[in-house]
Enzyme design. Structure first.
Site, PDB file in Angstrom:
ATOM      1  CB  THR A 129      -0.895  -0.014   1.252  1.00 31.47           C
ATOM      2  OG1 THR A 129      -1.513   1.260   1.403  1.00 31.47           O
ATOM      3  CG2 THR A 129      -0.088  -0.283   2.535  1.00 31.47           C
ATOM      4  CG  ASP A 130      -1.118   4.976  -1.058  1.00 28.98           C
ATOM      5  OD1 ASP A 130      -1.710   4.341  -0.156  1.00 28.98           O
ATOM      6  OD2 ASP A 130      -1.698   5.856  -1.736  1.00 28.98           O
ATOM      7  CD  GLU A 131      -3.523   3.539   4.446  1.00 25.07           C
ATOM      8  OE1 GLU A 131      -3.307   3.415   5.659  1.00 25.07           O
ATOM      9  OE2 GLU A 131      -4.656   3.533   3.951  1.00 25.07           O
ATOM     10  CE1 TYR A 154      -3.409  -2.742   5.655  1.00 24.41           C
ATOM     11  CE2 TYR A 154      -3.309  -0.380   5.198  1.00 24.41           C
ATOM     12  CZ  TYR A 154      -3.338  -1.690   4.750  1.00 24.41           C
ATOM     13  OH  TYR A 154      -3.278  -1.964   3.403  1.00 24.41           O
ATOM     14  CE  LYS A 158       0.088  -4.600   2.943  1.00 27.24           C
ATOM     15  NZ  LYS A 158      -0.244  -5.949   2.368  1.00 27.24           N
TER      16      LYS A 158
HETATM   17  P1  NAD Z   1      -9.649  -7.438   2.050  1.00 25.67           P
HETATM   18  O1  NAD Z   1      -9.683  -7.134   3.507  1.00 25.67           O
HETATM   19  O2  NAD Z   1     -10.836  -7.167   1.216  1.00 25.67           O
HETATM   20  O3  NAD Z   1      -9.273  -8.968   1.824  1.00 25.67           O
HETATM   21  C1  NAD Z   1      -8.260  -9.594   2.548  1.00 25.67           C
HETATM   22  C2  NAD Z   1      -8.345 -11.096   2.301  1.00 25.67           C
HETATM   23  O4  NAD Z   1      -7.275 -11.701   3.062  1.00 25.67           O
HETATM   24  C3  NAD Z   1      -9.651 -11.730   2.777  1.00 25.67           C
HETATM   25  O5  NAD Z   1     -10.114 -12.647   1.815  1.00 25.67           O
HETATM   26  C4  NAD Z   1      -9.266 -12.442   4.057  1.00 25.67           C
HETATM   27  O6  NAD Z   1     -10.062 -13.590   4.334  1.00 25.67           O
HETATM   28  C5  NAD Z   1      -7.819 -12.811   3.770  1.00 25.67           C
HETATM   29  N1  NAD Z   1      -7.064 -12.994   5.018  1.00 25.67           N
HETATM   30  C6  NAD Z   1      -7.015 -12.151   6.082  1.00 25.67           C
HETATM   31  N2  NAD Z   1      -6.268 -12.701   7.063  1.00 25.67           N
HETATM   32  C7  NAD Z   1      -5.804 -13.892   6.585  1.00 25.67           C
HETATM   33  C8  NAD Z   1      -4.976 -14.899   7.132  1.00 25.67           C
HETATM   34  N3  NAD Z   1      -4.475 -14.801   8.366  1.00 25.67           N
HETATM   35  N4  NAD Z   1      -4.707 -15.985   6.371  1.00 25.67           N
HETATM   36  C9  NAD Z   1      -5.219 -16.097   5.115  1.00 25.67           C
HETATM   37  N5  NAD Z   1      -6.027 -15.178   4.559  1.00 25.67           N
HETATM   38  C10 NAD Z   1      -6.313 -14.077   5.287  1.00 25.67           C
HETATM   39  O7  NAD Z   1      -8.366  -6.663   1.513  1.00 25.67           O
HETATM   40  P2  NAD Z   1      -8.123  -5.976   0.087  1.00 25.67           P
HETATM   41  O8  NAD Z   1      -8.639  -4.605   0.123  1.00 25.67           O
HETATM   42  O9  NAD Z   1      -8.541  -6.917  -0.967  1.00 25.67           O
HETATM   43  O10 NAD Z   1      -6.526  -5.860   0.106  1.00 25.67           O
HETATM   44  C11 NAD Z   1      -5.721  -6.917  -0.406  1.00 25.67           C
HETATM   45  C12 NAD Z   1      -4.266  -6.512  -0.286  1.00 25.67           C
HETATM   46  O11 NAD Z   1      -4.022  -5.320  -1.027  1.00 25.67           O
HETATM   47  C13 NAD Z   1      -3.813  -6.207   1.140  1.00 25.67           C
HETATM   48  O12 NAD Z   1      -2.516  -6.724   1.306  1.00 25.67           O
HETATM   49  C14 NAD Z   1      -3.807  -4.696   1.220  1.00 25.67           C
HETATM   50  O13 NAD Z   1      -2.849  -4.248   2.153  1.00 25.67           O
HETATM   51  C15 NAD Z   1      -3.421  -4.348  -0.196  1.00 25.67           C
HETATM   52  N6  NAD Z   1      -3.902  -3.036  -0.675  1.00 25.67           N
HETATM   53  C16 NAD Z   1      -5.228  -2.710  -0.572  1.00 25.67           C
HETATM   54  C17 NAD Z   1      -5.659  -1.482  -1.074  1.00 25.67           C
HETATM   55  C18 NAD Z   1      -7.119  -1.077  -1.001  1.00 25.67           C
HETATM   56  O14 NAD Z   1      -7.442   0.066  -1.306  1.00 25.67           O
HETATM   57  N7  NAD Z   1      -8.040  -1.959  -0.626  1.00 25.67           N
HETATM   58  C19 NAD Z   1      -4.753  -0.604  -1.664  1.00 25.67           C
HETATM   59  C20 NAD Z   1      -3.405  -0.987  -1.732  1.00 25.67           C
HETATM   60  C21 NAD Z   1      -2.998  -2.207  -1.244  1.00 25.67           C
HETATM   61  O1  DAU Z   2      -4.183   3.877   0.336  1.00 25.32           O
HETATM   62  C1  DAU Z   2      -4.381   2.499   0.278  1.00 25.32           C
HETATM   63  C2  DAU Z   2      -5.220   2.053   1.447  1.00 25.32           C
HETATM   64  O2  DAU Z   2      -6.540   2.507   1.180  1.00 25.32           O
HETATM   65  C3  DAU Z   2      -5.200   0.547   1.656  1.00 25.32           C
HETATM   66  O3  DAU Z   2      -3.911   0.150   2.016  1.00 25.32           O
HETATM   67  C4  DAU Z   2      -6.180   0.145   2.758  1.00 25.32           C
HETATM   68  O4  DAU Z   2      -6.237  -1.274   2.871  1.00 25.32           O
HETATM   69  C5  DAU Z   2      -7.550   0.674   2.397  1.00 25.32           C
HETATM   70  O5  DAU Z   2      -8.448   0.396   3.446  1.00 25.32           O
HETATM   71  C6  DAU Z   2      -7.509   2.179   2.146  1.00 25.32           C
HETATM   72  O6  DAU Z   2      -7.236   2.891   3.377  1.00 25.32           O
HETATM   73  P1  DAU Z   2      -8.020   4.230   3.780  1.00 25.32           P
HETATM   74  O7  DAU Z   2      -7.964   4.390   5.239  1.00 25.32           O
HETATM   75  O8  DAU Z   2      -7.559   5.392   2.955  1.00 25.32           O
HETATM   76  O9  DAU Z   2      -9.510   3.829   3.265  1.00 25.32           O
HETATM   77  P2  DAU Z   2     -10.954   4.007   3.921  1.00 25.32           P
HETATM   78  O10 DAU Z   2     -11.946   3.582   2.898  1.00 25.32           O
HETATM   79  O11 DAU Z   2     -11.041   3.392   5.271  1.00 25.32           O
HETATM   80  O12 DAU Z   2     -11.044   5.586   4.110  1.00 25.32           O
HETATM   81  C7  DAU Z   2     -10.897   6.478   3.006  1.00 25.32           C
HETATM   82  C8  DAU Z   2     -10.965   7.896   3.548  1.00 25.32           C
HETATM   83  O13 DAU Z   2     -12.296   8.134   4.012  1.00 25.32           O
HETATM   84  C9  DAU Z   2     -10.049   8.149   4.733  1.00 25.32           C
HETATM   85  O14 DAU Z   2      -9.564   9.478   4.671  1.00 25.32           O
HETATM   86  C10 DAU Z   2     -10.969   8.000   5.942  1.00 25.32           C
HETATM   87  C11 DAU Z   2     -12.308   8.471   5.410  1.00 25.32           C
HETATM   88  N1  DAU Z   2     -13.509   7.822   5.990  1.00 25.32           N
HETATM   89  C12 DAU Z   2     -13.546   6.469   6.038  1.00 25.32           C
HETATM   90  C13 DAU Z   2     -14.644   5.811   6.558  1.00 25.32           C
HETATM   91  C14 DAU Z   2     -14.698   4.304   6.632  1.00 25.32           C
HETATM   92  C15 DAU Z   2     -14.560   8.591   6.423  1.00 25.32           C
HETATM   93  O15 DAU Z   2     -14.524   9.831   6.359  1.00 25.32           O
HETATM   94  N2  DAU Z   2     -15.658   7.940   6.937  1.00 25.32           N
HETATM   95  C16 DAU Z   2     -15.739   6.594   7.033  1.00 25.32           C
HETATM   96  O16 DAU Z   2     -16.771   6.078   7.559  1.00 25.32           O
END
Ligand code: NAD
Ligand code: DAU
Length: 352
Positions: A129-131, A154, A158
């Site tokens: 992630t970019d975080e 989180y 990562k």
């Molecule tokens: P998600 O939470 O939707 O899915 C995570 C999956 O991992 C689920 O299917 C869960 O069952 C599985 N999992 C969790 N713990 C586990 C364990 N102990 N063993 C095996 N499986 C397990 O997450 P996502 O949004 O699909 O993110 C996937 C990956 O991409 C993550 O590594 C996240 O850090 C990265 N990522 C997400 C975003 C985003 O915006 N969602 C952006 C950049 C990177």
């Molecule tokens: O940047 C990549 C990341 O993006 C991934 O690594 C994470 O897995 C993914 O969850 C996401 O993180 P964020 O914290 O940016 O996403 P989230 O959807 O939780 O929140 C997006 C923005 O919205 C953030 O500034 C917080 C705000 N927010 C979020 C929720 C859930 C609100 O204002 N209200 C809300 O109820």
């Protein structure tokens, strides 16, 4: 070729498998997933009829189970997505983030070192992630050279996993690639995240909780663009290197919510003023990063990747998907989900 996709039943993993399994019938894909609250195996039920897909329900934090899985399949390619992924959850309960994201990545690297890395074409692709870079001010972009400065449990977990992957590369010559991506949205995202939460709450006329003043900025990317980017790096990226992935689509949260309710109003006929009236400013997220924005020049130039959806086209597809897939939504909104809503929003809404 045998491919592990860890976390394949989650949001990004299921979209990735939906692309790759039909496209590469000669590869055998094994989805390695614990099926936590964030997973929905129904996201993949159509793939079960294809001969090149299987699910293995395994906790990556369980060292013995991971070792047995590698011994059974000996994959050539591992695409590692499994993680605890929600920032707010990591603030209220960080331990499982260390177990899954740090220990789980370590276990997968150990298994890969023992069973996979000597194979021809072996690759461990780590999805991150970019975080990990922390927060930007009002200007500037994250590049692959930006120093790590994670803010939440989180993002720290990562960052640790990224460091482990690079350390295995340097120390053991483990062949890896790493991608750091901005915020994804699209079909099959668990409704704890901003976009699906806002869509479903708007449809159900529930409050739309915006943290702080809604001025935090995220760089939004449609999920299939992220999946294609991962595959572009696997195919065309350089071993041992990192690629940032982003949508060049920076938006303030408040503007995202307004854009979404415009689309929900348009698609459902709900009165726009009624939806706007649901917006509720609530207590901010502790340690809330102000802004994320990605410089994606490297992946564009070296891997010939560009996002194909715009924010407008992607958001409309996403809203339509949630309106059309009410059964999927009901499957993931268990009692645990309702408890999460109460834990995360109860005090925030009461204190507004
Ligand atoms: P998600 O939470 O939707 O899915 C995570 C999956 O991992 C689920 O299917 C869960 O069952 C599985 N999992 C969790 N713990 C586990 C364990 N102990 N063993 C095996 N499986 C397990 O997450 P996502 O949004 O699909 O993110 C996937 C990956 O991409 C993550 O590594 C996240 O850090 C990265 N990522 C997400 C975003 C985003 O915006 N969602 C952006 C950049 C990177
Ligand atoms: O940047 C990549 C990341 O993006 C991934 O690594 C994470 O897995 C993914 O969850 C996401 O993180 P964020 O914290 O940016 O996403 P989230 O959807 O939780 O929140 C997006 C923005 O919205 C953030 O500034 C917080 C705000 N927010 C979020 C929720 C859930 C609100 O204002 N209200 C809300 O109820």
């Amino acid at each position: 070729m045998k491919v592990f996709v860890t976390g394949g039943a989650g949001f990004i993993g299921s979209n990735l498998l939906q692309l790759l399994v039909p496209r590469y019938p000669d590869h055998h894909f094994v989805n390695v997933d614990k099926l936590t609250y964030a997973a929905n195996p129904a996201s993949l039920s159509n793939l079960e009829a294809l001969g090149n897909y299987a699910l293995e329900v395994v906790d990556i934090a369980d060292r013995e189970a991971v070792e047995a899985l590698y011994a059974k399949h000996e994959p050539t390619l591992v695409i590692h997505l499994a993680a605890e992924s929600h920032v707010d959850k990591s603030i209220l309960g960080p331990e499982v983030f260390i177990q899954t994201n740090v220990l789980g990545t370590f276990n997968l690297l150990e298994g890969f070192k023992k069973h996979s890395m000597a194979k021809d074409g072996a690759l461990f692709h780590h999805v991150s992630t970019d975080e990990v870079y922390g927060s930007l001010g009002d200007t500037g972009l994250f590049t692959e050279q930006t120093r790590y400065d994670p803010s939440s449990p989180y993002s720290a977990s990562k960052a640790s996993s990224d460091h482990l992957v690079r350390a295995y590369g340097r120390t053991y010559d483990l062949p890896f690639k790493l991608t750091n991506c901005s915020n994804n949205y699209g079909p099959r995202q668990f409704p704890e995240k901003l976009i699906p939460l806002m869509i479903l709450n708007a449809v159900e006329r529930k409050p739309l909780p915006i943290y702080g003043e809604g001025l935090n900025v995220r760089d939004w990317l449609y999920v299939t663009d992220h999946c294609e980017a991962i595959w572009a790096v696997i195919e065309r990226g350089t071993l041992g290197e990192t690629y940032n992935i982003g949508g060049n689509s920076e938006k303030r949260n408040v503007d995202v919510v307004h854009a979404l309710i415009d689309i929900v109003a348009d698609e459902t006929g709900a009165p726009l003023d009624e939806l706007k009236g649901l917006i509720t400013y609530v207590q901010d997220r502790p340690g809330h990063d102000h802004r994320y924005a990605i410089d994606a020049t490297r992946i564009a130039e070296e891997c010939d990747w560009r996002a194909s959806e715009t924010f407008e086209s992607g958001m409309r597809k996403t809203v339509k998907w949630y309106l059309d897939n009410t059964q999927w939504v009901e499957q993931v909104r268990s009692g645990e989900y309702l408890k999460w809503i109460e834990d995360n929003y109860g005090d925030r809404l009461a204190a507004r």
